[in-house]
Design a protein around this motif. Structure first.
Motif, PDB file in Angstrom:
ATOM      1  N   MET A  50      61.473 -10.460  14.524  1.00  0.00           N
ATOM      2  CA  MET A  50      60.394  -9.477  14.623  1.00  0.00           C
ATOM      3  C   MET A  50      59.044 -10.161  14.857  1.00  0.00           C
ATOM      4  N   ASP A  93      56.793  -9.275  18.112  1.00  0.00           N
ATOM      5  CA  ASP A  93      55.384  -8.912  17.962  1.00  0.00           C
ATOM      6  C   ASP A  93      54.504  -9.812  18.838  1.00  0.00           C
ATOM      7  N   LYS A 144      56.280  -4.976  19.890  1.00  0.00           N
ATOM      8  CA  LYS A 144      56.475  -4.305  18.605  1.00  0.00           C
ATOM      9  C   LYS A 144      56.687  -2.811  18.854  1.00  0.00           C
TER      10      LYS A 144
END
Ligand SMILES: Nc1ncnc2c1ncn2[C@@H]1O[C@H](COP(=O)(O)OP(=O)(O)OP(=O)(O)O)[C@@H](O)[C@H]1O
Ligand SMILES: [Mg+2]
Length: 256
Positions: free
Chosen positions: A114, A118, A123
């Motif tokens: 993640m 991002d 995201k």
């Protein structure tokens, strides 16, 4: 960090031996961005494949941190033009792919994936599948996946060739931003002269038959660079001259 030492490569075509690379030597320092420019068929991909350990030399050798490269190393990742995403996996699961061997804790793996999703500006898209994304987004997933492994070296073979100008400029900026944070070494093969000037610390111009490094150009401009800047034009001119693109007399006979 990388030493390419007198590398030559020949391929056997039918009964003929064709020399594709001849006596190529250069060093790349940690955190450097190098571009390789040259016409189609001059041996750029072959050279990149040798550096990545996907192809063997005929003579000469490549050292990565002092160790001879024979097979693909964990320290190095190759980013292909076709993204190499698994269509049945979501964005998150694609980025997690390279982490499955090294991080057994699923929560930690997801957290790390993640972070890189991002970082490349995706995201909110982590549960989507590759076919639901634009080409530029798919390419970003490929970049996130490469970065998540935290390789010391990323090799890129025309990574942005399939993208439109806007997406390309955007991704070039993301790549520079991430690279300045992670200090990853990058070697990039490209046909795009502006891309090479915008991203690189040094550009190697290759000549064909057999492929060899004809010239090394150090780009002495601070980053981020301005494509409309006079200094940028200066380097563009130098490279255009190398490829004989700015010679109007070649067009004069056609009255253009
Ligand atoms: N496995 C192979 N067997 C035989 N010849 C090969 C092989 N791989 C590449 N070649 C030849 O080596 C030469 C260089 O190929 P390479 O793919 O490295 O060029 P390139 O500079 O990457 O070209 P492009 O810009 O079109 O991608 C070409 O003439 C190609 O036909
Ligand atoms: Mg190629």
């Amino acid at each position: 960090m990388i030493q390419v030492l007198q590398v030559s490569k020949s391929f056997k075509n039918k009964d003929q031996e064709v020399k594709v690379l001849n006596d190529i030597s250069f060093n790349v320092g940690k955190g450097e961005i190098i571009s390789i420019l040259g016409e189609s068929g001059c041996g750029k991909s072959t050279l990149l494949n040798i550096i990545g350990g996907f192809e063997q030399t005929t003579s000469g050798e490549v050292l990565l941190d002092g160790t001879k490269v024979n097979v693909p190393s964990q320290k190095c990742i190759m980013l292909f033009q076709n993204y190499g995403l698994l269509p049945w996996r979501s964005v998150l699961k694609n980025v997690e792919l390279g982490l499955e061997k090294t991080i057994s804790n699923a929560k930690l793996r997801t957290e790390k994936a993640m972070h890189y999703i991002d970082l490349v500006g995706l995201k909110g898209k982590e549960d989507m599948f590759p076919h639901e994304l634009s080409g530029g987004m798919q390419q970003r997933v490929g970049i996130a996946r490469a970065l998540a492994i935290q390789p010391e070296l990323i090799l890129m073979d025309e990574p942005f060739a399939a993208l439109d100008t806007f997406n390309r400029y955007h991704l070039q900026n993301e790549l520079l931003r991430i690279q300045s944070q992670e200090k990853t070494t990058m070697i990039l093969v490209t046909h795009d002269i502006d891309e090479a000037i915008y991203l690189s610390d040094r550009i190697f111009i290759m000549h064909p038959n057999p492929g060899r490094i004809h010239k090394e150009i150090k780009i002495e401009l601070t980053k981020p660079r301005d494509r409309s800047d006079g200094d940028f034009q200066y380097y563009r001119n130098i490279i255009f001259k190398e490829f004989h693109f700015n010679r109007p007399e070649t067009l004069l006979e056609f009255n253009i």
